[in-house]
Design an enzyme around this catalytic site. Sequence first.
Site, PDB file in Angstrom:
ATOM      1  N   GLU A   1       9.761 -59.536  26.695  1.00 38.34           N
ATOM      2  CA  GLU A   1      10.674 -59.200  27.800  1.00 38.34           C
ATOM      3  C   GLU A   1      11.928 -60.078  27.750  1.00 38.34           C
ATOM      4  O   GLU A   1      11.983 -61.066  26.996  1.00 38.34           O
ATOM      5  CB  GLU A   1       9.973 -59.378  29.141  1.00 38.34           C
ATOM      6  CG  GLU A   1       9.536 -60.805  29.421  1.00 38.34           C
ATOM      7  CD  GLU A   1       9.512 -61.146  30.909  1.00 38.34           C
ATOM      8  OE1 GLU A   1      10.499 -60.870  31.620  1.00 38.34           O
ATOM      9  OE2 GLU A   1       8.502 -61.727  31.355  1.00 38.34           O
TER      10      GLU A   1
ATOM     11  N   LYS B   1       1.409 -67.238  38.559  1.00 36.10           N
ATOM     12  CA  LYS B   1       1.716 -68.464  39.294  1.00 36.10           C
ATOM     13  C   LYS B   1       1.180 -68.379  40.698  1.00 36.10           C
ATOM     14  O   LYS B   1       1.090 -67.291  41.254  1.00 36.10           O
ATOM     15  CB  LYS B   1       3.230 -68.550  39.483  1.00 36.10           C
ATOM     16  CG  LYS B   1       3.961 -69.029  38.349  1.00 36.10           C
ATOM     17  CD  LYS B   1       5.358 -69.400  38.858  1.00 36.10           C
ATOM     18  CE  LYS B   1       6.155 -69.821  37.668  1.00 36.10           C
ATOM     19  NZ  LYS B   1       6.395 -68.656  36.824  1.00 36.10           N
TER      20      LYS B   1
HETATM   21  N1  PSU Z   1       6.701 -64.801  36.529  1.00 40.24           N
HETATM   22  C1  PSU Z   1       7.039 -65.907  35.827  1.00 40.24           C
HETATM   23  N2  PSU Z   1       8.220 -65.932  35.144  1.00 40.24           N
HETATM   24  C2  PSU Z   1       9.056 -64.867  35.143  1.00 40.24           C
HETATM   25  C3  PSU Z   1       8.685 -63.695  35.870  1.00 40.24           C
HETATM   26  C4  PSU Z   1       7.505 -63.713  36.535  1.00 40.24           C
HETATM   27  O1  PSU Z   1       6.277 -66.855  35.817  1.00 40.24           O
HETATM   28  O2  PSU Z   1      10.131 -64.940  34.521  1.00 40.24           O
HETATM   29  C5  PSU Z   1       9.577 -62.478  35.836  1.00 40.24           C
HETATM   30  C6  PSU Z   1       8.964 -61.424  34.890  1.00 40.24           C
HETATM   31  O3  PSU Z   1      10.008 -60.757  34.222  1.00 40.24           O
HETATM   32  C7  PSU Z   1       8.256 -60.475  35.857  1.00 40.24           C
HETATM   33  C8  PSU Z   1       9.204 -60.516  37.031  1.00 40.24           C
HETATM   34  O4  PSU Z   1       8.084 -59.184  35.354  1.00 40.24           O
HETATM   35  O5  PSU Z   1       9.610 -61.873  37.125  1.00 40.24           O
HETATM   36  C9  PSU Z   1       8.546 -60.050  38.300  1.00 40.24           C
HETATM   37  O6  PSU Z   1       9.499 -59.974  39.305  1.00 40.24           O
HETATM   38  P1  PSU Z   1       9.104 -59.391  40.753  1.00 40.24           P
HETATM   39  O7  PSU Z   1       8.170 -60.392  41.341  1.00 40.24           O
HETATM   40  O8  PSU Z   1      10.408 -59.305  41.471  1.00 40.24           O
HETATM   41  O9  PSU Z   1       8.494 -58.054  40.512  1.00 40.24           O
END
Ligand code: PSU
Length: 302
Positions: free
Chosen positions: A25, A159
């Site tokens: 990603e 996390k």
């Molecule tokens: N969790 C992490 N690091 C990240 C992300 C999530 O520890 O960089 C990023 C990933 O790209 C994940 C996105 O798909 O955040 C999820 O965002 P949201 O919670 O807005 O769906």
Amino acid sequence: MKNHIEIHKEVQEALKQGQAVVALESTIIAHGMPWPENMETAMAVEKIIRDKNAIPATIAILDGKICIGLKNSQLEHVAKSKDVLKVSTREIAYVCSSGKNGATTVASSMKLASLAGIKVFVTGGTGGVHRNGENTMDVSTDLTLMSKTPVAVVSAGVKSILDIGLTLETLETLGVPVITFRSDYFPSFYSSASPYLSPLRMNDTAEIAKLIRTHFELGMESSVLVANPVPHENEIPYDEIESLIQTAINKSQRNDIKGKDITPYLLKEIAEASGGRSLATNIALIKNNAVLGADIAKAMEF
Ligand code: PSU
Ligand code: MN
């Protein structure tokens, strides 16, 4: 569809030959880590995959074109420029139709990897159900896509900015197999464990590759989530990181941070509050995931 997607020659060739390809990603590069560590990490991760004789395919949208596999100059643009939007699945069409630049999340990268025919995807951590998500309904689209995208995901767990228990419950509801590599407990990103037992534990990559293969052969539409605990020498103990996370969440609420901005905001706050320690852990676990992802992709070749 072909008008919108550009698959790098090397990736195309590998897919044609049935050689292992690992999708990556780009939100983690554009919005998850600061320059220049983000660029260094992105390049190091690609190298780890190449050294295992697999082909890396980092995914991003550049000038409205979906790119599967990036040249170094494109990678640098994603890492450096301020005009790169965070793109989950619902923003894909907008960024393509308006000719903009976007970094793909787990959800959108999985979707695009699947369109290209890639079966294994590596990230740092996936999204999930946010704390208090039962009231705010803040649930990452990553989970929705895992329910309907047959691409295996390798991550260091989620996390504890998220509710790990609710995230695991939701993965069960959505029919996503969850395997933890060499541990009974589901990992919590910065820490190698969490208080939650993993639904499955497997100790070798061939065993994992066989399960993934079987899942897809049976026509299952969902993903398989492979959780890979951060190595002990790089982890931050659960209790230590927990107070930083709580402070960051409180601050995000005071500042009324909403929607797609919440995750990048919390990541940045935690990195600053930990004096860069969380960043070092983040880098170590992504590299660790690249090793496992490439091994699994290789084991799926035959
Ligand atoms: N969790 C992490 N690091 C990240 C992300 C999530 O520890 O960089 C990023 C990933 O790209 C994940 C996105 O798909 O955040 C999820 O965002 P949201 O919670 O807005 O769906
Ligand atoms: Mn959200």
